[in-house]
Design an enzyme around this catalytic site. Structure first.
Site, PDB file in Angstrom:
ATOM      1  N   ALA A   2       0.837  -1.193   0.000  1.00  0.00           N
ATOM      2  CA  ALA A   2       0.000   0.000   0.000  1.00  0.00           C
ATOM      3  C   ALA A   2       0.868   1.238   0.000  1.00  0.00           C
ATOM      4  CB  ALA A   2      -0.917   0.004   1.218  1.00  0.00           C
ATOM      5  N   THR A   3       0.254   2.349  -0.347  1.00  0.00           N
ATOM      6  CA  THR A   3       0.861   3.674  -0.207  1.00  0.00           C
ATOM      7  C   THR A   3       0.025   4.443   0.804  1.00  0.00           C
ATOM      8  OG1 THR A   3       1.583   3.622  -2.510  1.00  0.00           O
ATOM      9  CG2 THR A   3       1.552   5.762  -1.417  1.00  0.00           C
ATOM     10  N   ASP A 113       2.288 -10.427  11.419  1.00  0.00           N
ATOM     11  CA  ASP A 113       3.449  -9.699  10.898  1.00  0.00           C
ATOM     12  C   ASP A 113       3.964  -8.714  11.947  1.00  0.00           C
ATOM     13  OD1 ASP A 113       4.175  -7.746   7.885  1.00  0.00           O
ATOM     14  OD2 ASP A 113       5.396  -9.148   9.034  1.00  0.00           O
TER      15      ASP A 113
END
Length: 615
Positions: A2-3, A113
């Site tokens: 993602a950005t 994560d």
């Protein structure tokens, strides 16, 4: 994946972090469905240490999240700047991370994560965890199929590598690795390829942080070892269980200084830190600081990449990435096929010669470290090895053997003639503990100076053992009450007293001491005057006896008091008691032999009379 943009929510007039998924993911319906479901789950988490999700939506082919904006920086930035953290400060960061993970685990969510890049620290010191559920959403995409593992290699639990499966204990494992990195400044494993790191996660035991940084407390070693056990069932049940252990460890740790010696302080962010938003990208570090490689979330083949779905239109970037991964997998496979691994044998308790021979037989080289004292392992035997037994290492590797120096023993120092305070200091400097301090009458040693110790000087004892001190009380006034005048005067004169006798009329036995000054056991100087008061001696004993409480009758039974002077005091006491006498012992010196007795030997006394013995 993602950005992230800094954006303004014009409806509520608030700054937000807008996370826009990459087009390759947004084009996948399976990902979008899973992503929306995970976003709803995360939005339901109301916890101060979780980055809040405000909204989720799609705009044509754009999929986005509207999230809480966290001004500050990532934990990775902190590690780049400071290298490593003191144990207490590391726990003060880990504890809120575990609290956030624990809340997610209780809600049935797994992060998958956990790493410093996903931990944000605000300018005012608050800790926030980001990207819950994103890895799970990625698993639903067309880019991953059976045989793929999702996560960051440096923090990936063994079961994620071997089976691609993750549960709450996988998050616990990653938190343990992160704690290791916080206190040492590095991850436990490194390698030329991601697969070589993954291999070590599966086959090696995470080393104790103190094996790299010696001032790491044992409490941290225990916490890391428990969290990073290779078998999931050997780890804490979830992040909440690890949180309890971390809080207990923090409570028991002393307040210390940081690795550079400055006072420990909670991290509150830089004074003028540039605002940042939740993301997993790398930040640039100051030029003077070593830069750690960014821990990117990887989509990594466990065995080999699955064929792409027919009709899938990869970008040139993905084609290039696939080619690089194929080459990496091939090189990794070739590397492992060319490298022979052996298990480190269990050499603890063996002699150094035997240990070196056993290691050489397996193709291993040996380095002998400086020995360490141990109460249980005899001198010359192996105390520990690095790597630990059963670890897998390359053939020809060097292992370190730590020999035992045996139990550590300390020699009791000579403190005779010292003052009590000087003796205490000398004993403490020798690594021993001062036990009791007793005062004894002694004319040969100056008052307030040490006579001896117990154990005695020169004895070898355990480090920290108690040593009792005996200090001279100088000349001590003995108890001569009940002794005859001549005996008392003679004994006191022999001890250095200037004796004065005062006779008075009294009902006591004639010519016996009824009072003394100074009082018994008083510490006095040699040559000091001593006054003894005695019952007048001109009274006939039998006249006194008949005037007393005893009624003299012709049929009165008397017993002869035996002579016990010169006998052991315990034997004399037993002999007198067997004849029906009461015995009163009065100490004159530190001997165990009767020096005086009263009544005198061969005197007749009724049964039950008291006999005084001075020893």
């Amino acid at each position: 994946m993602a950005t992230v943009y800094l954006a303004l929510d014009i409806r509520l007039d608030r700054t937000v972090a807008l996370k826009v998924m990459h087009r390759s993911l947004a084009d996948d319906p399976a990902f979008v469905r899973r992503f929306i479901g995970e976003a709803k789950s995360v939005a339901s988490l109301s916890h101060p240490n979780v980055v809040h999700v405000f909204d989720q939506g799609t705009d044509h082919d754009i999929v986005y999240l509207s999230m809480e904006y966290v001004p500050g920086r990532t934990l990775r930035d902190v590690l780049r700047e400071r290298g490593r953290l003191p144990a207490r400060e590391a726990l003060e960061i880990l504890i809120p991370v575990l609290a956030a993970l624990g809340a997610a685990h209780q809600a049935g969510m797994v992060h998958r994560d956990v790493k410093p890049e996903n931990v944000l620290i605000t300018d005012d010191g608050r800790v926030k965890v980001v990207d819950f559920g994103l890895a799970r959403a990625i698993e639903a995409t067309n880019q991953t199929r059976t045989g793929m593992m999702i996560g960051t290699i440096g923090y990936m639990a063994p079961e994620q590598v071997t089976m691609g499966a993750a549960d709450v204990r996988s998050d616990v494992y990653a938190a343990g690795i992160m704690l290791f990195e916080l206190v040492t400044g590095q991850q436990p494993y490194d390698g030329a390829t991601p697969m070589s790191v993954a291999y070590r996660h599966v086959h090696d035991t995470v080393p104790a942080p103190s094996s790299l940084i010696h001032d790491v407390p044992p409490l941290i070693d225990t916490l890391v070892a428990h969290a990073t056990a290779r078998e999931p069932q050997d780890r804490p049940a979830d992040a909440t269980a690890m949180l309890v252990a971390a809080v207990d460890a923090h409570r028991m740790l002393p307040r210390t200084t940081d690795p550079q010696g400055s006072p420990v302080r909670p991290y509150t962010g830089p004074a003028h830190a540039a605002p940042s938003v939740p993301h997993t990208g790398a930040h640039s570090a100051p030029a003077s600081m070593p830069q750690a490689a960014p821990a990117h979330t990887l989509i990594q083949p466990r065995v080999e990449a699955a064929p792409a779905r027919r009709g899938f239109r990869p970008s040139w970037f993905l084609v290039t990435l696939a080619a690089v991964m194929v080459v990496a997998v091939g090189l990794t496979g070739w590397y492992f096929s060319q490298t022979e691994y052996v298990r480190v044998p269990d050499l603890v308790g063996k002699s150094l010669v035997v240990a070196e021979k056993n290691a050489a037989g397996l193709g291993l080289k040996v380095r002998t470290a400086q020995g360490q004292h141990d109460e249980k392992v005899a001198e010359g035997l192996i105390l520990s090895t690095d790597p630990v037994p059963q670890s897998e290492v390359e053939s020809g590797s060097t292992i370190t053997l730590v020999p035992s120096l045996g139990p550590k023993r300390v020699t009791v120092p000579n403190t005779a003639g010292m003052t009590g305070n000087d003796a205490r200091d000398t004993i403490a400097k020798a690594g021993l503990t001062v036990g009791s301090v007793k005062r004894l009458a002694n004319q040969q040693v100056e008052r307030d100076k040490v006579i001896r110790t117990s154990p005695q000087v020169g004895e070898r004892v355990k480090e920290g053992a108690k040593v009792n001190i005996y200090v001279s009380a100088g000349l001590v006034m003995p108890d001569v009450t009940g002794m005859t005048k001549d005996e008392a005067a003679g004994y006191l004169g022999g001890q250095g007293f200037q004796v004065q006798v005062n006779e008075v009329d009294d009902d006591a036995e004639p010519c016996t001491v009824i009072a003394q000054a100074p009082k018994a056991k008083a510490e006095v100087d040699k040559g000091a005057p001593a006054m003894i008061t005695v019952a007048r001696c001109q009274t006939d004993f039998w006249d006194w006896f008949r005037r007393g409480d005893h009624e003299a009758r012709d049929d009165q039974q008397f017993s002869m008091v035996p002579a016990v002077i010169g006998k052991d005091v315990k034997d004399a006491q037993a002999e007198l008691q067997a004849l029906g006498f009461q015995v009163r012992l009065q100490r004159l010196a530190n001997g165990g032999v009767v020096q005086y007795q009263r009544p005198l030997p061969n005197s007749e006394r009724p049964p039950g009379s008291t006999v005084y013995l001075w020893h």
